[in-house]
Scaffold this active site. Structure first.
Site, short mmCIF file in Angstrom:
data_model
loop_
_atom_site.label_atom_id
_atom_site.label_comp_id
_atom_site.label_asym_id
_atom_site.label_seq_id
_atom_site.Cartn_x
_atom_site.Cartn_y
_atom_site.Cartn_z
N ASN A 44 0.88 -1.23 0.14
CA ASN A 44 0.13 -0.03 -0.21
C ASN A 44 1.08 1.30 0.20
O ASN A 44 1.25 1.52 0.94
CB ASN A 44 -0.83 -0.07 1.24
CG ASN A 44 -1.79 1.10 1.40
OD1 ASN A 44 -1.91 1.99 0.43
ND2 ASN A 44 -2.45 1.27 2.60
N LYS A 70 0.27 4.26 -0.48
CA LYS A 70 -0.43 5.67 0.17
C LYS A 70 -0.12 6.76 -0.93
O LYS A 70 -0.06 6.51 -1.91
CB LYS A 70 -0.03 5.75 1.53
CG LYS A 70 -0.31 4.48 2.52
CD LYS A 70 -0.35 4.61 4.01
CE LYS A 70 -0.30 3.46 4.68
NZ LYS A 70 -0.44 3.56 6.12
N HIS A 129 -9.73 1.32 4.72
CA HIS A 129 -8.41 1.50 5.50
C HIS A 129 -8.74 2.38 6.61
O HIS A 129 -9.64 3.35 6.26
CB HIS A 129 -7.32 1.86 4.53
CG HIS A 129 -5.94 2.17 5.00
ND1 HIS A 129 -5.61 2.89 6.21
CD2 HIS A 129 -5.01 1.44 5.16
CE1 HIS A 129 -4.41 2.83 6.32
NE2 HIS A 129 -4.05 1.56 5.82
N GLU A 147 -7.29 4.80 7.74
CA GLU A 147 -6.81 6.58 7.11
C GLU A 147 -8.13 6.96 6.54
O GLU A 147 -8.43 8.05 6.70
CB GLU A 147 -5.86 6.42 6.44
CG GLU A 147 -4.23 6.33 7.29
CD GLU A 147 -3.11 5.62 6.53
OE1 GLU A 147 -3.11 5.80 5.43
OE2 GLU A 147 -2.35 5.08 7.18
N GLU A 168 -5.63 -4.53 10.45
CA GLU A 168 -4.55 -3.35 10.82
C GLU A 168 -4.75 -2.71 12.12
O GLU A 168 -5.53 -1.73 12.21
CB GLU A 168 -4.56 -2.55 9.51
CG GLU A 168 -3.92 -3.30 8.18
CD GLU A 168 -3.56 -2.23 7.34
OE1 GLU A 168 -2.24 -2.58 6.85
OE2 GLU A 168 -4.16 -1.06 7.14
N GLY A 186 2.34 2.45 10.65
CA GLY A 186 3.42 3.61 10.65
C GLY A 186 4.04 4.13 11.81
O GLY A 186 4.79 5.18 11.79
N SER A 205 3.45 -1.89 10.43
CA SER A 205 4.75 -1.73 10.56
C SER A 205 5.34 -3.15 10.23
O SER A 205 6.36 -3.70 10.67
CB SER A 205 5.10 -1.62 12.14
OG SER A 205 4.76 -0.20 12.04
P1 PGA Z 1 2.75 0.45 7.46
O1 PGA Z 1 1.28 0.69 7.06
O2 PGA Z 1 3.30 -0.82 6.83
O3 PGA Z 1 3.57 1.84 7.27
O4 PGA Z 1 2.79 0.32 9.01
C1 PGA Z 1 0.29 -0.08 6.69
C2 PGA Z 1 -1.02 0.17 6.08
O5 PGA Z 1 -1.27 1.25 6.91
O6 PGA Z 1 -1.45 -0.50 5.45
#
Ligand code: PGA
Length: 246
Positions: free
Chosen positions: A9, A11, A92, A94, A164, A170, A209
């Protein structure tokens, strides 16, 4: 045997020239039939990724909750399918948080994705406050229960689930293998309330992560069928190692 996935992903990262550089450095490992690698890129790079990223499926990070029409700035599931794109991330955290996507909106998006032959990668996961109040199991099961009754068994077999935990996205703070396995088992049990065969067959990915140095351990848990990878997927060598860990 369940399908396993490493889904990148990206983003809102990378410029066009960075995507082309990435493509030069990315050689997807050869995978057996039940293992799959996917890169979900920003909309403007879909065509570029289809042309330049070899041997890997391309996905989108979102689609509109309307089929077509006067929705300035939106991208429909039909447009994605016409590229042709095969996967779309929906729900997601976000998007739920920053764009107020409610479960009713997510249901509409998933319906349109399925009608257009796209595989929805449906995300769920709890915040730190919910985890600390020990309501995470109940919360995540409810996220499943808010969505699943709107779909037929046949439609649900097309879903991929990504668990998640928001506190791990992140942050560099990965859920432990035990925490991930426990939640994945819990999600599978919640899905078994709809159908045992569905629960047995559905792929549940872990996200938050995931890096090349923890992927192998996370993916070795019996109920973890791969990962949804943000930050680490922006570096081709890291993502290649994560794919190899499937
Ligand atoms: P990350 O993000 O691996 O940077 O923690 C995962 C995600 O939000 O899909």
């Amino acid at each position: 045997m369940r399908n396993k996935y490493a889904i990148a992903n990206w983003k809102m990262h990378l410029t066009k020239s960075e995507v082309l550089k990435y493509a030069k450095n990315f050689v997807c490992p050869t995978l057996p039939d039940n293992k799959h690698a996917v890169v979900c890129v920003p909309f403007p790079y879909l065509d570029l990724a289809l042309t330049h990223l070899n041997k890997i499926a391309i996905g989108a990070q979102n689609c509109a909750d309307h089929a077509s029409g006067a929705y300035t700035g939106e991208v429909s599931a039909m447009m994605l399918a016409s590229m042709p794109i095969k996967y779309v991330i929906i729900g997601h955290s976000e998007r739920r948080e920053y764009y107020q996507e409610t479960h009713n909106i997510l249901i509409k998006k998933i319906k349109l994705a399925l009608e257009n032959g796209l595989t929805p990668v449906f995300c769920c996961g709890e915040s730190l406050a919910i985890r600390e109040s020990r309501k995470h199991n109940e919360f995540v099961a409810q996220q499943i229960k808010n969505i699943f009754p709107s779909f037929t068994h046949e439609e649900l077999t097309k879903f991929i689930i990504a668990y998640e935990p928001i506190w791990a996205i992140g942050t560099g703070k990965t859920a432990s293998t035990e925490q991930a396995e426990a939640m994945h088992q819990h999600i599978r049990n919640a899905i078994a309330e709809f159908s045992q065969s569905l629960a047995d067959g559905i792929s549940i990915l872990y996200g938050g992560s995931v890096k090349s140095n923890n992927a192998k351990e996370l993916f070795s848990s019996p109920n973890v069928d791969g990962g949804l990878i943000g930050g680490a997927s922006l570096q081709p060598d890291q993502f290649i190692e994560i794919i190899k860990a499937l």
